[in-house]
Design an enzyme around this catalytic site. Structure first.
Site, mmCIF file in Angstrom:
data_model
loop_
_atom_site.group_PDB
_atom_site.id
_atom_site.type_symbol
_atom_site.label_atom_id
_atom_site.label_comp_id
_atom_site.label_asym_id
_atom_site.label_seq_id
_atom_site.Cartn_x
_atom_site.Cartn_y
_atom_site.Cartn_z
ATOM 1 N N GLY A 35 44.098 -23.891 -32.240
ATOM 2 C CA GLY A 35 43.328 -22.710 -32.592
ATOM 3 C C GLY A 35 44.202 -21.619 -33.183
ATOM 4 O O GLY A 35 45.420 -21.781 -33.361
ATOM 5 N N GLN A 36 43.593 -20.489 -33.479
ATOM 6 C CA GLN A 36 44.314 -19.378 -34.105
ATOM 7 C C GLN A 36 45.462 -18.884 -33.232
ATOM 8 O O GLN A 36 46.592 -18.737 -33.694
ATOM 9 C CB GLN A 36 43.346 -18.219 -34.370
ATOM 10 C CG GLN A 36 42.262 -18.546 -35.370
ATOM 11 C CD GLN A 36 41.415 -17.321 -35.679
ATOM 12 O OE1 GLN A 36 41.415 -16.825 -36.787
ATOM 13 N NE2 GLN A 36 40.683 -16.831 -34.696
ATOM 14 N N THR A 91 38.373 -12.004 -23.071
ATOM 15 C CA THR A 91 37.719 -11.379 -24.217
ATOM 16 C C THR A 91 37.099 -10.019 -23.912
ATOM 17 O O THR A 91 36.758 -9.723 -22.755
ATOM 18 C CB THR A 91 36.612 -12.320 -24.735
ATOM 19 O OG1 THR A 91 35.868 -11.678 -25.779
ATOM 20 C CG2 THR A 91 35.632 -12.666 -23.616
ATOM 21 N N ASP A 92 36.918 -9.225 -24.968
ATOM 22 C CA ASP A 92 36.194 -7.958 -24.863
ATOM 23 C C ASP A 92 34.709 -8.162 -24.556
ATOM 24 O O ASP A 92 34.027 -7.227 -24.130
ATOM 25 C CB ASP A 92 36.346 -7.157 -26.153
ATOM 26 C CG ASP A 92 35.834 -7.898 -27.379
ATOM 27 O OD1 ASP A 92 35.992 -9.138 -27.446
ATOM 28 O OD2 ASP A 92 35.279 -7.249 -28.287
ATOM 29 N N ALA A 119 39.109 -22.162 -25.559
ATOM 30 C CA ALA A 119 37.860 -21.520 -25.161
ATOM 31 C C ALA A 119 36.716 -22.028 -26.034
ATOM 32 O O ALA A 119 36.936 -22.505 -27.154
ATOM 33 C CB ALA A 119 37.960 -19.995 -25.296
ATOM 34 N N TYR A 120 35.525 -21.912 -25.499
ATOM 35 C CA TYR A 120 34.309 -22.114 -26.296
ATOM 36 C C TYR A 120 33.978 -20.753 -26.890
ATOM 37 O O TYR A 120 33.610 -19.826 -26.168
ATOM 38 C CB TYR A 120 33.166 -22.604 -25.394
ATOM 39 C CG TYR A 120 31.870 -22.886 -26.132
ATOM 40 C CD1 TYR A 120 31.449 -24.189 -26.348
ATOM 41 C CD2 TYR A 120 31.057 -21.851 -26.597
ATOM 42 C CE1 TYR A 120 30.258 -24.455 -27.014
ATOM 43 C CE2 TYR A 120 29.880 -22.101 -27.267
ATOM 44 C CZ TYR A 120 29.481 -23.409 -27.470
ATOM 45 O OH TYR A 120 28.307 -23.656 -28.138
ATOM 46 N N THR A 121 34.126 -20.598 -28.196
ATOM 47 C CA THR A 121 34.006 -19.278 -28.832
ATOM 48 C C THR A 121 32.834 -19.155 -29.797
ATOM 49 O O THR A 121 32.710 -18.147 -30.483
ATOM 50 C CB THR A 121 35.301 -18.933 -29.582
ATOM 51 O OG1 THR A 121 35.571 -19.955 -30.554
ATOM 52 C CG2 THR A 121 36.475 -18.823 -28.623
ATOM 53 N N TYR A 179 28.323 -16.315 -23.794
ATOM 54 C CA TYR A 179 29.762 -16.405 -24.028
ATOM 55 C C TYR A 179 30.522 -15.439 -23.127
ATOM 56 O O TYR A 179 31.467 -15.827 -22.416
ATOM 57 C CB TYR A 179 30.077 -16.124 -25.494
ATOM 58 C CG TYR A 179 31.542 -15.894 -25.773
ATOM 59 C CD1 TYR A 179 32.465 -16.921 -25.616
ATOM 60 C CD2 TYR A 179 32.011 -14.643 -26.181
ATOM 61 C CE1 TYR A 179 33.820 -16.713 -25.856
ATOM 62 C CE2 TYR A 179 33.358 -14.429 -26.430
ATOM 63 C CZ TYR A 179 34.259 -15.456 -26.271
ATOM 64 O OH TYR A 179 35.598 -15.242 -26.506
ATOM 65 N N LYS A 194 33.008 -16.394 -19.891
ATOM 66 C CA LYS A 194 34.417 -15.984 -19.852
ATOM 67 C C LYS A 194 34.696 -15.146 -18.598
ATOM 68 O O LYS A 194 35.760 -15.286 -17.982
ATOM 69 C CB LYS A 194 34.771 -15.196 -21.108
ATOM 70 C CG LYS A 194 34.822 -16.027 -22.379
ATOM 71 C CD LYS A 194 35.961 -17.029 -22.371
ATOM 72 C CE LYS A 194 37.312 -16.379 -22.527
ATOM 73 N NZ LYS A 194 38.425 -17.376 -22.586
#
Length: 289
Positions: A10-11, A100-101, A59-61, A124, A128
Site C-alpha cells: 500500500g501507500q 484514522t481520522d 487496512a480495509y480502506t 469504516y 477502525k
C-alpha cells in the site's frame, strides 16, 4: 532491529520500505502472502520471520464499500488487529498500529486531540475504532497507535494522482469544499513511524502534515504545483461544490484536522506544511515519468 511491515504494497507500506533506517531489516508481507480474513496466514508469517516490531499498515480502506461489506471491514480493521495484539503480547513483539481520522465525527471545529471523544459516522470509522480498542485492551500501556488522515503517495491510487489524471482529460472539475482536513504525504508519516520504533514510544498519537485544506483547496494546489513542474501544461477551471453534489453511501467527517503536538513534542520534530510535502511528492512523480 527486524521489523515486519504488514500492508507493504500500500501507500504507507511503500514509503516505509523506502525510508527504512540503517540498522533495521524490513520484512514485507502483504496479500496474498498474508490474508487478514484468514488470521492463520498472519500467524505463520510472524512465526517465520520472528520480528521485534510489527508495523500494521494494512487496512480495509474502501470507505463506501464498507457500508455494504461490513463483516469484511470489521474482519480486517478490528478482528485482525486484535489477533495481532495477542501475537505481540505472547511473543514480546512491539506492535505499531495505524488508524484514522474517521474515528471522529468531525464536529469539534478545532484540531482533534488524541484524548477527544470518538464518534465514527461510518462503518469504516467504526471498524477502525474497534481495532484501536482491542489493541489498547490487550497491550495496555505498551500499545502504540498513530492516527493519520488524507494520505497520498507516488505509489498506488489516491486523490493527487486522480486529480492529475482528470486535469489532463477534463475541461473543468468540480471538487467538494465542505470537508476540511490535512493532506498528508505518506513518506512523512513513514519517517515518524520509524522514529517511534527507534525511541520505543508508546501511547495514542496523531500525525499529519501541517496546515489545513478542503478537498477543493487541495485540488487547486495540485494543479498549481503540477503546472510549475511541467506535469501539466495548462490550467482548467476548478469549481467548489458542496457534499450534496457527490452523495456517497458513507458519511464522512466534516472537519477532521488532527492535533499532532503530542507526538511532535515527544519526538522533537516539527511537522512540514502539506503544500511543501505535496511539492516533494510531485517531484518524485516527475522523476518517475
Amino acid at each position: 532491529m527486524k521489523a515486519l511491515i504488514l500492508g507493504a504494497n500500500g501507500q504507507l507500506g511503500y514509503e516505509l520500505r523506502k525510508s527504512c533506517p540503517e540498522g533495521c531489516e524490513a520484512i514485507v508481507c502483504d496479500y496474498p502472502q498474508v490474508d487478514f480474513t484468514t488470521i492463520d496466514t498472519v500467524a505463520k508469517c510472524i512465526e517465520k520471520t520472528a520480528p521485534q516490531i510489527i508495523i500494521n499498515a494494512a487496512a480495509y480502506t474502501a470507505v463506501d464499500k464498507a457500508e455494504e461489506e461490513k463483516a469484511l471491514a470489521y474482519q480486517i480493521n478490528a478482528h485482525a488487529p486484535k489477533a495481532l495484539a495477542k501475537f505481540a503480547l505472547n511473543s514480546g513483539i512491539k506492535l505499531i498500529h495505524i488508524s484514522t481520522d474517521f474515528v471522529f465525527d468531525g464536529c469539534h471545529h478545532r484540531p482533534c486531540r488524541p484524548a477527544d471523544p470518538v464518534n465514527p459516522v461510518s462503518v469504516y470509522g467504526a471498524s477502525k475504532l474497534e481495532g484501536e480498542k482491542a489493541i489498547c485492551e490487550i497491550l495496555g500501556k505498551d500499545s502504540l497507535i498513530i492516527r493519520t488522515a488524507w494520505l497520498y503517495s507516488a505509489n498506488g491510487n489516491n486523490f493527487v494522482k486522480t486529480m492529475l489524471k482528470l486535469m489532463l482529460e477534463k475541461e473543468k472539475l468540480t471538487v467538494i469544499d465542505e470537508q476540511i482536513g490535512t493532506p498528508t504525504w505518506a513518506n512523512g508519516l513513514a519517517k515518524v513511524i520509524w522514529k517511534t520504533a527507534e525511541e520505543n514510544v508508546t501511547g495514542l498519537f496523531h500525525w499529519t502534515d501541517a496546515g489545513v485544506a478542503s478537498w477543493y483547496d487541495f485540488a487547486v494546489a495540485i494543479q498549481e504545483e503540477a503546472i510549475a513542474m511541467g506535469l501539466l501544461t495548462q490550467p482548467i477551471p476548478i469549481i467548489p461544490v458542496g457534499v450534496d453534489a457527490y452523495p456517497t453511501p458513507a458519511k464522512r467527517p466534516w472537519y477532521s484536522v488532527l492535533d499532532t503536538r503530542d507526538i511532535a513534542d515527544r519526538l522533537g520534530i516539527i511537522p512540514v506544511h502539506w503544500r511543501v510535502q505535496l511539492r516533494e511528492m510531485l517531484k518524485e512523480l516527475r522523476t518517475e515519468d
